[in-house]
Design an enzyme around this catalytic site. Structure first.
Site: not given
Ligand code: AKB
Length: 321
Positions: A10, A54, A144
């Site tokens: 990320g 990914d 989340y």
């Protein structure tokens, strides 16, 4: 001494991209492998190794760990609060599958240390709203928040059961002039600076009195580096640490901006993100982080506002050249 070989998953995202650059300064460019599903900024791509990956690709991630002899992983990939409400199942699989991949690699001794960010979103409407304690009622009502709270439980479980050295922080809204956020409820506190400079006005998607915990990126990066450098025995909380720097409302932030840009105007048009913000704490008690690993923030609302406007002005004038 075995030096660290770091993988950031990320790395093209809001925190990941600035963290990658800092870790490259500290550990050497070639010792920090940045990875993301998409390419990142020019600085990130040109300053060291980058791999397209990914975060939910188990064999792909295991392959990267082996190929680069990775010791430490910073798992920064996540779908944030506002976007996650729109695609709950996708958010759940990104946020949880990626964590299990890394925790299992650490359990199998393929990596030594893990950083995984949690969030103030782990708290919910039944949590004490002011000075929210480290340990308290947690009944998150967002996808989340549920994924982050679940992640915290798993981190602690893997530490207790398998000795996995996983470290975590509950981030508040993170504010930076270098990188844009994506899909968060606290994003207004960045958009407002961009609009103040571009148009002189901003319509906030949160109401004027919505106080939320916030932090300047420099402090967030410092906290991440500090907790990862701390001797393992000092990291006593293995779910995730509360972390705090400042709390403010859109009205207070607009007031701070007006001190530097007197003609700045703000309007309020709350949308679906208001309900998310209303379910979160307005301020956080982070004394455990301050005691256990000497956490100390540097930026408050005044110097945050000044540094944001100065940094953005410089990057806008570069854009216009
Ligand atoms: C969000 O708004 O979703 C994030 C967070 C508080 O974790 N910035």
């Amino acid at each position: 001494m075995i030096s660290e070989k770091i993988l950031i998953i990320g790395a093209s995202g809001q925190i990941g991209s600035e963290l990658a650059l800092r870790l490259r300064e500290l550990h050497g460019n070639d010792n920090v492998i940045a990875s993301d599903i998409k390419e990142g900024s020019e600085d990130l791509m040109s300053s060291g190794p980058f791999e397209i990956m990914d975060a939910t690709d188990e064999s792909g991630i295991a392959g990267l760990v082996e190929k680069h002899s990775i010791t430490d992983v910073y798992l920064m990939a996540a779908m944030l609060s506002a976007t996650a409400e729109k695609m709950p199942m996708k958010a759940w699989s990104l946020n949880m599958d990626s964590l299990f991949i890394i925790l299992n690699l650490a359990k199998d001794k393929k990596i030594k240390k893990v950083f995984w960010p949690s969030s103030i979103a782990v708290f919910g409407p039944s949590t004490p709203k002011h000075d929210t304690p480290q340990t308290t009622i947690m009944e998150p009502t967002t996808v989340y928040g549920i994924s982050k709270q679940t992640g915290e439980r798993w981190c602690e479980y893997f530490f207790n059961k398998f000795g996995v050295d996983v470290r975590s922080i509950r981030f508040p809204g993170i504010i930076s002039y270098k990188t844009l956020p994506g899909g968060g409820t606290t994003d207004y506190a960045i958009e407002i600076f961009h609009e103040a400079l571009r148009t002189g006005k901003y319509t906030s998607f949160l109401s004027e009195e919505t106080a939320l915990p916030m932090m300047f990126m420099e402090d967030a990066i410092k906290a991440t580096v500090d907790i990862m450098n701390e001797p393992a025995e000092n990291v006593k909380v293995r779910s995730s640490y509360n972390l705090s720097a400042m709390s403010f409302t859109p009205k207070e932030l607009a007031g701070a901006i007006k001190k530097e840009i007197p003609e700045f105007e703000i309007n309020y048009k709350p949308d679906f993100r208001q309900a998310i913000a209303d379910s979160w704490p307005s301020s956080i008690d982070d004394s455990a982080a301050r005691t256990d690993w000497n956490w100390k923030h540097e930026y408050d609302l005044k110097n945050l506002t000044h540094v944001m406007l100065k940094g953005l002005k410089e990057s806008l004038s570069l854009e216009n050249k």
